[in-house]
Every structure is written in structure tokens, then in C-alpha cells.
Design an enzyme around this catalytic site. Structure first.
Site, PDB file in Angstrom:
ATOM      1  N   SER A  60       0.722  -1.414   0.153  1.00 51.26           N
ATOM      2  CA  SER A  60      -0.228   0.023  -0.170  1.00 51.26           C
ATOM      3  C   SER A  60       0.818   1.390  -0.027  1.00 51.26           C
ATOM      4  O   SER A  60       1.908   1.343   0.104  1.00 51.26           O
ATOM      5  CB  SER A  60      -0.737   0.505   1.297  1.00 51.26           C
ATOM      6  OG  SER A  60      -1.319   1.273   1.220  1.00 51.26           O
ATOM      7  N   TYR A  68      -2.692  -0.436  10.904  1.00 55.79           N
ATOM      8  CA  TYR A  68      -2.657  -0.554   9.483  1.00 55.79           C
ATOM      9  C   TYR A  68      -1.792  -0.153   8.525  1.00 55.79           C
ATOM     10  O   TYR A  68      -0.608  -1.034   7.864  1.00 55.79           O
ATOM     11  CB  TYR A  68      -4.001  -0.312   8.448  1.00 55.79           C
ATOM     12  CG  TYR A  68      -3.915   0.062   7.245  1.00 55.79           C
ATOM     13  CD1 TYR A  68      -4.211  -1.520   6.529  1.00 55.79           C
ATOM     14  CD2 TYR A  68      -3.460   0.533   5.849  1.00 55.79           C
ATOM     15  CE1 TYR A  68      -5.148  -1.228   5.720  1.00 55.79           C
ATOM     16  CE2 TYR A  68      -3.753   0.082   4.688  1.00 55.79           C
ATOM     17  CZ  TYR A  68      -4.187  -0.786   4.307  1.00 55.79           C
ATOM     18  OH  TYR A  68      -4.028  -1.075   3.083  1.00 55.79           O
TER      19      TYR A  68
HETATM   20  P1  NDP Z   1     -12.208  -5.804   0.013  1.00 57.05           P
HETATM   21  O1  NDP Z   1     -12.692  -5.206   0.992  1.00 57.05           O
HETATM   22  O2  NDP Z   1     -13.458  -5.608  -1.725  1.00 57.05           O
HETATM   23  O3  NDP Z   1     -10.973  -6.918  -0.741  1.00 57.05           O
HETATM   24  C1  NDP Z   1     -10.583  -7.099   0.473  1.00 57.05           C
HETATM   25  C2  NDP Z   1     -10.284  -8.845   0.075  1.00 57.05           C
HETATM   26  O4  NDP Z   1     -10.204  -9.548   1.184  1.00 57.05           O
HETATM   27  C3  NDP Z   1     -12.220  -9.541   0.197  1.00 57.05           C
HETATM   28  O5  NDP Z   1     -12.182 -10.584  -1.083  1.00 57.05           O
HETATM   29  C4  NDP Z   1     -11.975 -10.560   1.459  1.00 57.05           C
HETATM   30  O6  NDP Z   1     -12.696 -11.128   1.139  1.00 57.05           O
HETATM   31  C5  NDP Z   1     -10.852 -10.890   1.381  1.00 57.05           C
HETATM   32  N1  NDP Z   1     -10.346 -11.288   2.839  1.00 57.05           N
HETATM   33  C6  NDP Z   1     -10.256 -10.127   3.780  1.00 57.05           C
HETATM   34  N2  NDP Z   1      -9.982 -11.305   5.159  1.00 57.05           N
HETATM   35  C7  NDP Z   1      -9.887 -12.385   4.864  1.00 57.05           C
HETATM   36  C8  NDP Z   1      -9.227 -13.680   5.742  1.00 57.05           C
HETATM   37  N3  NDP Z   1      -8.593 -13.636   6.668  1.00 57.05           N
HETATM   38  N4  NDP Z   1      -9.156 -14.389   4.975  1.00 57.05           N
HETATM   39  C9  NDP Z   1      -9.166 -14.523   3.348  1.00 57.05           C
HETATM   40  N5  NDP Z   1      -9.946 -13.594   2.877  1.00 57.05           N
HETATM   41  C10 NDP Z   1     -10.160 -12.197   3.190  1.00 57.05           C
HETATM   42  O7  NDP Z   1     -10.688  -4.194  -0.150  1.00 57.05           O
HETATM   43  P2  NDP Z   1      -9.769  -4.332  -1.495  1.00 57.05           P
HETATM   44  O8  NDP Z   1      -9.748  -4.989  -2.801  1.00 57.05           O
HETATM   45  O9  NDP Z   1      -9.474  -2.858  -1.257  1.00 57.05           O
HETATM   46  O10 NDP Z   1      -8.180  -4.959  -0.910  1.00 57.05           O
HETATM   47  C11 NDP Z   1      -7.403  -5.675  -1.383  1.00 57.05           C
HETATM   48  C12 NDP Z   1      -6.167  -5.297  -1.092  1.00 57.05           C
HETATM   49  O11 NDP Z   1      -5.814  -3.790  -0.902  1.00 57.05           O
HETATM   50  C13 NDP Z   1      -5.396  -5.389   0.753  1.00 57.05           C
HETATM   51  O12 NDP Z   1      -4.928  -5.761   1.087  1.00 57.05           O
HETATM   52  C14 NDP Z   1      -5.799  -4.335   0.830  1.00 57.05           C
HETATM   53  O13 NDP Z   1      -5.201  -3.482   2.045  1.00 57.05           O
HETATM   54  C15 NDP Z   1      -4.747  -3.697  -0.120  1.00 57.05           C
HETATM   55  N6  NDP Z   1      -5.027  -1.897  -0.874  1.00 57.05           N
HETATM   56  C16 NDP Z   1      -6.541  -1.349  -0.520  1.00 57.05           C
HETATM   57  C17 NDP Z   1      -6.442  -0.028  -1.010  1.00 57.05           C
HETATM   58  C18 NDP Z   1      -7.746   0.822  -0.770  1.00 57.05           C
HETATM   59  O14 NDP Z   1      -7.445   1.965  -0.987  1.00 57.05           O
HETATM   60  N7  NDP Z   1      -8.584  -0.158  -1.198  1.00 57.05           N
HETATM   61  C19 NDP Z   1      -5.233   0.812  -1.149  1.00 57.05           C
HETATM   62  C20 NDP Z   1      -3.865   0.118  -0.504  1.00 57.05           C
HETATM   63  C21 NDP Z   1      -3.736  -1.246  -0.216  1.00 57.05           C
HETATM   64  P3  NDP Z   1     -14.117 -12.063   2.452  1.00 57.05           P
HETATM   65  O15 NDP Z   1     -14.321 -11.097   3.244  1.00 57.05           O
HETATM   66  O16 NDP Z   1     -14.234 -12.987   1.732  1.00 57.05           O
HETATM   67  O17 NDP Z   1     -13.064 -13.230   3.444  1.00 57.05           O
END
Ligand code: NDP
Length: 239
Positions: A132, A145
Site C-alpha cells: 500500500s 494498518y
Molecule cells: P476489499 O475489502 O474489497 O477486499 C478484501 C478481500 O480480502 C476480500 O475479498 C475479503 O474476502 C478478503 N479477506 C479479508 N480477510 C480475509 C481472510 N482472513 N481470509 C481470506 N480472505 C480475506 O478490499 P480491497 O480490494 O481494497 O483490498 C485488497 C488489498 O488491497 C488489501 O490487502 C488492501 O489492504 C490493499 N489495498 C487497498 C487499497 C484501497 O484503497 N482499497 C489501498 C492500498 C492497498 P472475505 O471477506 O470474503 O474473506
């Protein structure tokens, strides 16, 4: 057939967009998240979807074994699953801190551990870890975070050095603000509303597809070319 891609956190946001992008490039997929239905709803060909928590190492391994049995060895792992539960430190909930540390750091380590030995033995393979901009610089109300994402950057770069001589690539993709569900899980009203307010002020956050395209592009470079790190933000995002 193209090589198998494993994507964690494929049930929404960047992970789901990455699944669509790799699928469009002809790859079979192992899609993992705790919620099965949204992954199945993507309706992608040659996609094995499994409800797996990245903290469940045995379940994670069983899904990888099943996918490799079906599609051959995993050439790519995208460690994307993550959570962001922000609040000013004085108001922080230790359970939220635990969740971020466990999922964002230990989940990534588990994914790496489950594929790295095979990649080293094969002299090939690529692991993409989603860091990030919060792993490059600090942001108020994001202490834990940021800590987890700084850890992702450090872990990725350290292991990259360790396995570089084995022709295995580790890549950090570091997004800025992307419009997904991520911030909606933040229960602190000020932190959550502040994120959306700033996104609106700058004319909107990035689309998940913007990040997915970068991930696929980095993976599609020849194996001898390692894009070590990409930081991708909205142009108008100031910090
Ligand atoms: P979302 O919340 O849309 O997606 C997060 C995903 O992670 C979901 O599919 C969720 O699925 C999954 N997840 C969370 N916990 C678990 C777990 N314990 N086991 C398996 N899957 C898990 O957010 P983003 O798409 O934005 O996030 C994706 C990545 O990008 C993250 O690492 C985030 O930190 C990073 N990021 C995002 C930014 C943003 O602005 N959006 C900026 C910088 C980085 P489920 O709940 O079904 O398990």
C-alpha cells in the site's frame, strides 16, 4: 493452457478484478476468500473457488493441493487478502489490531510459505504481495494498518533477495486509494467518512481494474525481468 494463478481475497475489490484480468489472459485460477458466493458469481472458466480463511494454513494448503492436481503447478500467487480497520490510536480496538496484524502480515506469510519451496525447486514462479501507499509513508489514524503494510513491503523485499538466485520473483504492488469495500469495514465513523470525503474531493479513487491491470502486466514481463515495486495512486491524491 496458461499457468495456474492463486489469488487470495478474490471475493471483492482488487482481488475480484485481478481474477477477471488473469482469466481474460487465459489463466486457470484458484480463488480464495472466506465468502464463496461472490467468487462463484464471477463465473470465470477454469476457476476453482474455495472458502478459505488465509489464517487457516491447513485449509489454504488443501485448496492449493486441489488446484495443482487439477491445473498443474502454481506459477503465480497474488497475496491480496487484507483488512483496514482504522481509528486514532487512543480509540483503537485491540481486536481490530489483531485482525490487521494476523490477516495482512501472517496471511501473506502463510501464502508465501505454501508455494515458495516448490518455486525455488522449479527455478521459477512469481509472488505478488499487495502492499500500500500506507506501506511507503504514514497516515494519521492508520498506525496499525501502516505497520502491517510496512511489514509487507519489508517481508517481500527481504525474501525477494533470498530467492533471486533461484529465478523466483517477489513483487510489491502498492496501491493508493482504490474504490472498494475495504474502508467500509472501518467502524470508526470519522476514519471511514474521512476516507470517502477525501476520495470525493480528489475526483474519485482508482478503480480496482487499474490495480489488476498493473498486477497482470508485472507478471507478464519475462521471468528475467522483476518489477520489484509499483506504487499506483490517483494523480490528485496528495499524500
Ligand atoms: P476489499 O475489502 O474489497 O477486499 C478484501 C478481500 O480480502 C476480500 O475479498 C475479503 O474476502 C478478503 N479477506 C479479508 N480477510 C480475509 C481472510 N482472513 N481470509 C481470506 N480472505 C480475506 O478490499 P480491497 O480490494 O481494497 O483490498 C485488497 C488489498 O488491497 C488489501 O490487502 C488492501 O489492504 C490493499 N489495498 C487497498 C487499497 C484501497 O484503497 N482499497 C489501498 C492500498 C492497498 P472475505 O471477506 O470474503 O474473506
Amino acid at each position: 493452457m496458461n499457468k495456474l494463478v492463486i489469488i487470495t481475497g478474490a471475493s471483492s475489490g482488487i482481488g475480484a478484478a485481478t481474477a477477471r484480468a488473469f482469466s481474460a489472459a487465459g489463466h486457470p485460477l484458484l480463488l480464495l476468500a472466506r465468502r464463496l458466493e461472490p467468487m462463484e458469481a464471477l463465473n470465470l472458466p477454469n476457476a476453482l473457488c474455495r472458502a478459505v480463511d488465509v489464517l487457516d494454513a491447513a485449509g489454504f494448503k488443501a485448496a492449493i493441493d486441489e488446484a495443482q492436481e487439477k491445473f498443474g503447478f502454481a506459477e503465480y500467487l497474488v497475496n491480496n487478502a487484507g483488512v483496514m480497520l482504522n481509528a486514532p490510536a487512543m480509540e483503537g480496538d485491540p481486536l481490530h489490531w489483531d485482525a490487521m496484524i494476523d490477516i495482512n502480515i501472517k496471511g501473506v506469510l502463510t501464502g508465501i510459505r505454501l508455494v515458495l519451496n516448490d518455486m525455488v525447486q522449479r527455478n521459477g514462479g512469481t509472488i505478488v504481495n499487495i502492499g500500500s501507499i500506507a506501506g511507503v509513508k504514514t497516515f494519521g489514524s492508520h498506525a496499525v494498518y501502516c505497520g502491517t503494510k510496512f511489514a509487507v513491503h519489508a517481508i517481500t523485499e527481504t525474501i525477494r533477495e533470498e530467492v533471486s538466485s533461484k529465478n523466483v520473483r517477489l513483487i510489491t504492488i502498492a496501491p493508493g486509494m482504490v474504490e472498494t469495500d475495504l474502508v467500509n469495514h472501518t467502524t470508526h465513523d470519522g476514519a471511514r467518512e474521512g476516507w470517502w470525503k477525501y476520495a470525493e474531493q480528489i475526483g474519485g479513487a482508482l478503480r480496482p481494474d487499474d490495480i489488476a491491470e498493473a498486477i497482470v502486466w508485472a507478471c507478464q514481463r519475462p521471468q528475467g525481468v522483476c518489477v520489484r515495486e509499483m506504487v499506483i495512486c490517483p494523480t490528485r491524491q496528495e499524500p
